[in-house]
Design a protein around this motif. Sequence first.
Motif, mmCIF file in Angstrom:
data_model
loop_
_atom_site.group_PDB
_atom_site.id
_atom_site.type_symbol
_atom_site.label_atom_id
_atom_site.label_comp_id
_atom_site.label_asym_id
_atom_site.label_seq_id
_atom_site.Cartn_x
_atom_site.Cartn_y
_atom_site.Cartn_z
ATOM 1 N N PHE A 33 0.829 -1.198 0.000
ATOM 2 C CA PHE A 33 0.000 0.000 0.000
ATOM 3 C C PHE A 33 0.864 1.249 0.000
ATOM 4 C CE2 PHE A 33 -4.218 -1.553 0.876
ATOM 5 C CZ PHE A 33 -4.064 -2.720 1.585
ATOM 6 N N ALA A 42 -4.886 11.328 10.212
ATOM 7 C CA ALA A 42 -4.691 9.904 9.955
ATOM 8 C C ALA A 42 -4.311 9.688 8.491
ATOM 9 C CB ALA A 42 -5.968 9.145 10.285
ATOM 10 N N PHE B 34 -7.547 -2.526 13.241
ATOM 11 C CA PHE B 34 -6.179 -2.355 13.714
ATOM 12 C C PHE B 34 -6.084 -1.084 14.540
ATOM 13 C CE2 PHE B 34 -4.756 -5.633 10.880
ATOM 14 C CZ PHE B 34 -5.540 -5.512 9.756
ATOM 15 N N TYR B 36 -3.307 1.725 15.949
ATOM 16 C CA TYR B 36 -1.965 2.251 15.777
ATOM 17 C C TYR B 36 -1.732 3.382 16.766
ATOM 18 C CZ TYR B 36 -2.199 0.057 11.146
ATOM 19 O OH TYR B 36 -2.326 -0.829 10.115
ATOM 20 N N GLN B 38 0.911 6.811 17.024
ATOM 21 C CA GLN B 38 1.886 7.606 16.288
ATOM 22 C C GLN B 38 2.424 8.709 17.170
ATOM 23 O OE1 GLN B 38 0.569 9.720 12.753
ATOM 24 N NE2 GLN B 38 2.516 9.255 11.774
ATOM 25 N N LEU B 44 3.946 5.246 11.911
ATOM 26 C CA LEU B 44 2.864 4.569 12.612
ATOM 27 C C LEU B 44 3.381 3.293 13.247
ATOM 28 C CD1 LEU B 44 0.014 4.855 10.016
ATOM 29 C CD2 LEU B 44 0.019 5.897 12.256
ATOM 30 N N LEU B 46 2.046 -0.213 14.801
ATOM 31 C CA LEU B 46 0.908 -1.086 15.041
ATOM 32 C C LEU B 46 0.934 -1.561 16.476
ATOM 33 C CD1 LEU B 46 -1.499 -2.731 13.914
ATOM 34 C CD2 LEU B 46 0.143 -4.561 13.417
ATOM 35 N N PHE B 91 -1.073 10.093 19.463
ATOM 36 C CA PHE B 91 -2.144 10.100 18.472
ATOM 37 C C PHE B 91 -2.490 8.639 18.204
ATOM 38 C CE2 PHE B 91 -4.866 11.999 15.609
ATOM 39 C CZ PHE B 91 -4.600 11.820 14.259
ATOM 40 N N ILE B 93 -4.721 5.875 16.250
ATOM 41 C CA ILE B 93 -5.464 5.759 14.996
ATOM 42 C C ILE B 93 -5.947 4.322 14.835
ATOM 43 C CG2 ILE B 93 -5.337 6.022 12.480
ATOM 44 C CD1 ILE B 93 -2.852 7.778 12.945
ATOM 45 N N ARG B 97 -10.432 -3.160 8.046
ATOM 46 C CA ARG B 97 -10.192 -3.795 6.766
ATOM 47 C C ARG B 97 -11.501 -4.328 6.220
ATOM 48 N NH1 ARG B 97 -6.076 -8.243 7.267
ATOM 49 N NH2 ARG B 97 -7.804 -9.667 7.427
ATOM 50 N N ASN B 104 -7.842 -6.041 0.438
ATOM 51 C CA ASN B 104 -6.948 -5.795 1.548
ATOM 52 C C ASN B 104 -6.902 -4.325 1.934
ATOM 53 O OD1 ASN B 104 -5.977 -8.394 1.988
ATOM 54 N ND2 ASN B 104 -4.616 -8.239 0.234
ATOM 55 N N GLU B 105 -7.809 -3.559 1.399
ATOM 56 C CA GLU B 105 -7.784 -2.138 1.695
ATOM 57 C C GLU B 105 -8.079 -1.894 3.159
ATOM 58 O OE1 GLU B 105 -10.074 -0.806 -2.219
ATOM 59 O OE2 GLU B 105 -9.524 0.862 -0.940
ATOM 60 N N GLN B 106 -7.394 -0.924 3.669
ATOM 61 C CA GLN B 106 -7.681 -0.467 5.009
ATOM 62 C C GLN B 106 -8.228 0.945 4.930
ATOM 63 O OE1 GLN B 106 -4.938 -1.276 8.429
ATOM 64 N NE2 GLN B 106 -3.513 -1.483 6.728
ATOM 65 N N PHE B 108 -8.947 4.279 7.355
ATOM 66 C CA PHE B 108 -8.512 4.792 8.644
ATOM 67 C C PHE B 108 -9.540 5.711 9.280
ATOM 68 C CE2 PHE B 108 -4.164 3.388 9.092
ATOM 69 C CZ PHE B 108 -3.870 2.957 7.829
ATOM 70 N N GLY B 109 -9.590 5.633 10.592
ATOM 71 C CA GLY B 109 -10.339 6.631 11.328
ATOM 72 C C GLY B 109 -9.546 7.927 11.355
ATOM 73 N N PRO B 110 -10.158 9.006 11.784
ATOM 74 C CA PRO B 110 -9.485 10.309 11.800
ATOM 75 C C PRO B 110 -8.463 10.447 12.907
ATOM 76 C CG PRO B 110 -11.691 10.507 12.686
ATOM 77 C CD PRO B 110 -11.577 9.103 12.178
ATOM 78 N N GLY B 111 -8.426 9.483 13.829
ATOM 79 C CA GLY B 111 -7.453 9.556 14.911
ATOM 80 C C GLY B 111 -8.004 10.210 16.158
#
Lengths: 110, 117
Positions: A33, A42, B34, B36, B38, B44, B46, B91, B93, B97, B104-106, B108-111
């Motif tokens: 990716f 994010a 998932f 994360y 940061q 990032l 995990l 932060f 995040i 998926r 396999n795209e993920q 993301f939330g805005p954090g």
Amino acid sequence: GQNIDQPTEMTATEGAIVQINCTYQTSGFNGLFWYQQHAGEAPTFLSYNVLDGLEEKGRFSSFLSRSKGYSYLLLKELQMKDSASYLCHPIMDSNYQLIWGAGTKLIIKP
Amino acid sequence: GAVVSQHPSRVICKSGTSVKIECRSLDFQATTMFWYRQFPKKSLMLMATSNEGSKATYEQGVEKDKFLINHASLTLSTLTVTSAHPEDSSFYICSARTDRGAGNEQFFGPGTRLTVL
């Protein structure tokens, strides 16, 4: 190993083209990716490559060579809003373990 | 595209208190989410992989008892930072998926920016 190599920082001019390279050493490679992350936000999904070759999406394109463990993100007609960090993210094996590069900070100048 | 929300977006708490962060997939079912963390100017990291209905898988070095993860439904995962300390300020995040699209795209939330005083 799981080493990911990206340049730490790049500078480019508005309207130009920039290529951000990423090399990785992973076993059981399962796709890669690219994400864009503006400071304080994010990451957002840019592209996903699992087969060799170039995938084009508007101003952004992503290339993958599985045999060489190499990918690049190509940004055309750069705009100031493209100033961000670009994260290369290979996925390894069926467990989808997630490995993140530190990202390339791209600075766009007028 | 798929939307992932996080709540709260920003939280300030006192040292020793616990904070819960919610991650929701709004228009799709996410079997895997998932979490994360940061740090400023860092990549990032995990923390854990959360599968609906089962225990989360934590990455090495992440304390399970400190960062409690619950994935009770296909659209909701929560991260609870227990007995927070200033070093937990970060932060956080989440991502979810989906099996749609590339498979396999993920997304993301805005954090959530956590500040522990």
